[in-house]
Design an enzyme around this catalytic site. Structure first.
Site, short mmCIF file in Angstrom:
data_model
loop_
_atom_site.label_atom_id
_atom_site.label_comp_id
_atom_site.label_asym_id
_atom_site.label_seq_id
_atom_site.Cartn_x
_atom_site.Cartn_y
_atom_site.Cartn_z
N SER A 147 19.83 60.14 46.94
CA SER A 147 20.66 59.63 45.90
C SER A 147 20.12 58.57 45.26
O SER A 147 19.03 58.09 45.64
CB SER A 147 21.92 59.19 46.63
OG SER A 147 22.84 58.22 45.85
N TYR A 160 25.29 52.78 52.90
CA TYR A 160 24.82 54.18 52.33
C TYR A 160 23.66 54.16 51.63
O TYR A 160 22.81 55.03 51.66
CB TYR A 160 26.22 54.45 51.18
CG TYR A 160 26.00 55.70 50.59
CD1 TYR A 160 25.83 57.04 51.40
CD2 TYR A 160 26.05 55.84 49.06
CE1 TYR A 160 25.56 58.02 50.65
CE2 TYR A 160 25.87 57.11 48.66
CZ TYR A 160 25.72 58.20 49.12
OH TYR A 160 25.53 59.21 48.57
#
Ligand code: NAP
Length: 272
Positions: A147, A160
């Site tokens: 990501s 995350y």
């Protein structure tokens, strides 16, 4: 539409979003598929559609890859075993993942641990299960869905971001380790993508500014175009690839100076 098989692609998190689109695109490219996620009904539905539309063989494995080390990990073991024993597998797409958008003070640490178990531990174990066979057969590829928060961890929840920084670092390291083994490893760094991810992570998609959200189909098609170009790192949104190359060159410039026998001059005065 039937074409010559390119071997089998095992895709984790194939029941929805990005993983389901990879399944569709890879079947159309001539891969047989092993689809993994917890929701067996959704996987079976997708498998039936793809078999009908492409004629490819599609196997479904309903499995929870997110169990922590001290819990029952039979499902993860099962998927590792498939990767270790099925010599038709030529591509692993490590896509299953969950995110979070809340900061530390509003987060439950047990949920953070579950996220690490899926985003980091499962991805690591599945990669370790796949690579020896790829090396022995002299071919294979891995697509790791990281990501942009891997390089911009300030944007969402820090665990995350950290989990995706792990995916990027692990990928960079493996690219070097496996460079002479004919194994391709690509890290994909999507920005905000229109999937169920956002609702599950704690921020409904409608609350994300639409100008930063890419349709999932476009994201996957761009990532596969990057794969075809042989890119080690693909950032589907980034307008100018030279910006990544500049960033990477700055990192490489640091390398010879990161480990030395003496502290830097700016600290030496304080030490004396
Ligand atoms: P998604 O639609 O929520 O898909 C997540 C997939 O992971 C689902 O198929 C889900 O299936 C599976 N999964 C979740 N927990 C699992 C578990 N414990 N065991 C096995 N499978 C599990 O979201 P997505 O956007 O497609 O996410 C795919 C990847 O893209 C993730 O790694 C995410 O971090 C990354 N990503 C997404 C975005 C974004 O903005 N959407 C941006 C950057 C990166 P089941 O529920 O059936 O298990």
């Amino acid at each position: 539409m039937t074409q010559h098989s390119k071997g089998t692609a095992l895709i984790t998190g194939a029941s929805s979003g990005i993983g389901a689109i990879y399944a569709d695109r890879l079947a159309r490219r001539g891969y047989d598929l092993v689809l993994v996620a917890r929701n067996g009904a959704r996987l079976n539905e997708l498998a039936k559609r793809l078999t009908d539309e492409t004629g490819r063989a599609v196997e479904v494995v309903a499995a929870d890859l997110g169990n922590k080390a001290d819990l029952d990990r039979a499902d993860l073991d099962r998927v590792e075993q498939i990767l270790q024993t099925d010599a038709s597998i030529t591509l692993l797409v490590n896509n299953a993942g969950v995110g979070a958008t809340a900061p530390l003070l509003a987060s439950d640490v047990d949920k953070m641990e579950e996220m690490i178990a899926l985003n980091v531990n499962a991805l690591t174990r599945l990669t370790y299960a796949a690579v020896p066979g790829f090396v022995a057969r002299g071919t294979g590829a891995i697509i790791n869905i990281a990501s942009i928060v891997g390089i911009a961890p300030e944007l969402l929840n820090g665990v995350y971001g950290g989990s995706k920084a792990f995916v990027l670092a692990f990928t960079l390291s493996l690219q070097k380790e496996l460079a002479d083994k004919n194994i391709r490893i690509q890290a994909v760094l999507p920005g905000a993508t229109a999937t169920d991810f956002w609702g599950i992570a704690g921020t409904p998609l409608e609350h994300v500014p639409s100008e930063i959200v890419m349709p999932a189909e476009d994201m996957v098609d761009a990532a596969l175009a990057g794969f075809d170009l042989g890119e080690p790192i693909t950032i589907p949104s980034l307008p100018d690839a030279a910006d990544w190359e500049t960033y990477e060159a700055a990192r490489q410039k640091l390398m010879p100076h990161l480990s030395r026998s003496v502290p830097a001059a700016r600290y030496r005065a304080a030490i004396r």
